[in-house]
Scaffold this motif. Sequence first.
Motif, PDB file in Angstrom:
ATOM      1  N   GLU A 141      92.714  53.236 109.271  1.00 44.64           N
ATOM      2  CA  GLU A 141      92.695  52.049 108.418  1.00 44.64           C
ATOM      3  C   GLU A 141      92.328  52.438 106.987  1.00 44.64           C
ATOM      4  O   GLU A 141      92.903  51.921 106.021  1.00 44.64           O
ATOM      5  CB  GLU A 141      91.709  51.008 108.956  1.00 44.64           C
ATOM      6  N   THR A 142      91.391  53.365 106.833  1.00 46.52           N
ATOM      7  CA  THR A 142      90.967  53.816 105.501  1.00 46.52           C
ATOM      8  C   THR A 142      92.081  54.568 104.791  1.00 46.52           C
ATOM      9  O   THR A 142      92.366  54.328 103.615  1.00 46.52           O
ATOM     10  CB  THR A 142      89.711  54.707 105.614  1.00 46.52           C
ATOM     11  N   SER A 151      91.272  65.479 101.567  1.00 49.88           N
ATOM     12  CA  SER A 151      90.037  66.079 101.040  1.00 49.88           C
ATOM     13  C   SER A 151      89.076  65.011 100.531  1.00 49.88           C
ATOM     14  O   SER A 151      87.853  65.137 100.664  1.00 49.88           O
ATOM     15  CB  SER A 151      90.359  67.063  99.914  1.00 49.88           C
ATOM     16  N   GLU A 152      89.639  63.953  99.957  1.00 46.39           N
ATOM     17  CA  GLU A 152      88.820  62.847  99.458  1.00 46.39           C
ATOM     18  C   GLU A 152      88.203  62.070 100.614  1.00 46.39           C
ATOM     19  O   GLU A 152      87.055  61.620 100.538  1.00 46.39           O
ATOM     20  CB  GLU A 152      89.670  61.926  98.580  1.00 46.39           C
ATOM     21  N   CYS A 153      88.967  61.932 101.683  1.00 45.26           N
ATOM     22  CA  CYS A 153      88.476  61.238 102.872  1.00 45.26           C
ATOM     23  C   CYS A 153      87.381  62.058 103.555  1.00 45.26           C
ATOM     24  O   CYS A 153      86.332  61.528 103.934  1.00 45.26           O
ATOM     25  CB  CYS A 153      89.636  60.997 103.834  1.00 45.26           C
ATOM     26  N   ARG A 224      91.166  69.642 108.948  1.00 49.70           N
ATOM     27  CA  ARG A 224      91.924  70.028 110.139  1.00 49.70           C
ATOM     28  C   ARG A 224      91.662  69.058 111.285  1.00 49.70           C
ATOM     29  O   ARG A 224      92.567  68.700 112.033  1.00 49.70           O
ATOM     30  CB  ARG A 224      91.539  71.453 110.534  1.00 49.70           C
ATOM     31  N   GLY A 225      90.402  68.634 111.393  1.00 53.57           N
ATOM     32  CA  GLY A 225      90.039  67.676 112.431  1.00 53.57           C
ATOM     33  C   GLY A 225      90.746  66.350 112.247  1.00 53.57           C
ATOM     34  O   GLY A 225      91.184  65.722 113.227  1.00 53.57           O
ATOM     35  N   ILE A 226      90.882  65.909 111.004  1.00 54.93           N
ATOM     36  CA  ILE A 226      91.578  64.652 110.712  1.00 54.93           C
ATOM     37  C   ILE A 226      93.043  64.749 111.129  1.00 54.93           C
ATOM     38  O   ILE A 226      93.598  63.822 111.734  1.00 54.93           O
ATOM     39  CB  ILE A 226      91.451  64.303 109.212  1.00 54.93           C
TER      40      ILE A 226
END
Length: 302
Positions: A141-142, A151-153, A224-226
């Motif tokens: 959602e974000t 990177s910002e997230c 990487r996790g995202i």
Amino acid sequence: MNNFTEYSEAFREYLQIEKNASPLTVKHYMEDLKRFFAFLDEEAVSRLEDVDHQLIRIYLTRLHDQHLGRRSVSRKISSLKSFYRYLERHNHVKDNPFIYVSMPKTDKAIPGFLYMEELEKLFEVNDLTDPLGQRNQALIETLYATGIRVSECQGMALSDIDFAIGTMFIKGKGNKERYMPFGRFAEIALETYINDGRETLLKKAGSTSDAVFLNARGGSLTARGINTILDKMVEKAAMTVHVHPHKLRHTFATHLLNEGADMRTVQELLGHENLSSTQIYTHVTKDRLRHVYMNSHPRAKE
């Protein structure tokens, strides 16, 4: 003895301090300079001021012989042009021999994006009673609500979110900062995750953290996790498209333009320094423009 190393290190400091360039940008500049300096050594050129148009043509031929793509060659020319501009400004050379070197034309790839029907499938796959499901819902959602970079997230802290006015404080490329609004769906998903699932994940770490998005062990989620999370969501939704954070960024921009947002506003929301970076999205909105025209203009059809 040449002065290549001395000037390249001074240029590195200039990029880092005065231009506030990102570490990746600095790395690319230094790699481009290193390759060019190796070429100069091969040509027995010991002074940067001895580089002329003929030598540059030889260098470009070498790059062509290495079968480098136009984008890669353009970047190298741009790096060297900036380097010599710096040398000229500091009176290390009299002129910039790269100033009249034309850039190879590059084909800008049209960014891929998701249709709303595809997004809806992703919004429906997460178990909102599970801590990881709540995190995944807040994450997607974000990303869609804001179009922020991965990177910002990843670097977002709890203190960066202001639920009272519905904005996020984003630290972008080159330490450029902006405030990003977010809507009701993202607000609900974030509040649910932060007040419930995140607390459960944090207890596993046995320590405190200000990072918004945590992994299953309670540590900060990596880029990487995202990507892995999005891959699993696509698999759950039985979708055949590839979804990555930047595709959600493309989707965010495309949907805004399709709904009538102006280019300058989208540029600011994306954190683009130049409007040209945003204009690529006009390619993917042409179908929408044609659809609106054909259904709106009195003499578009019989």
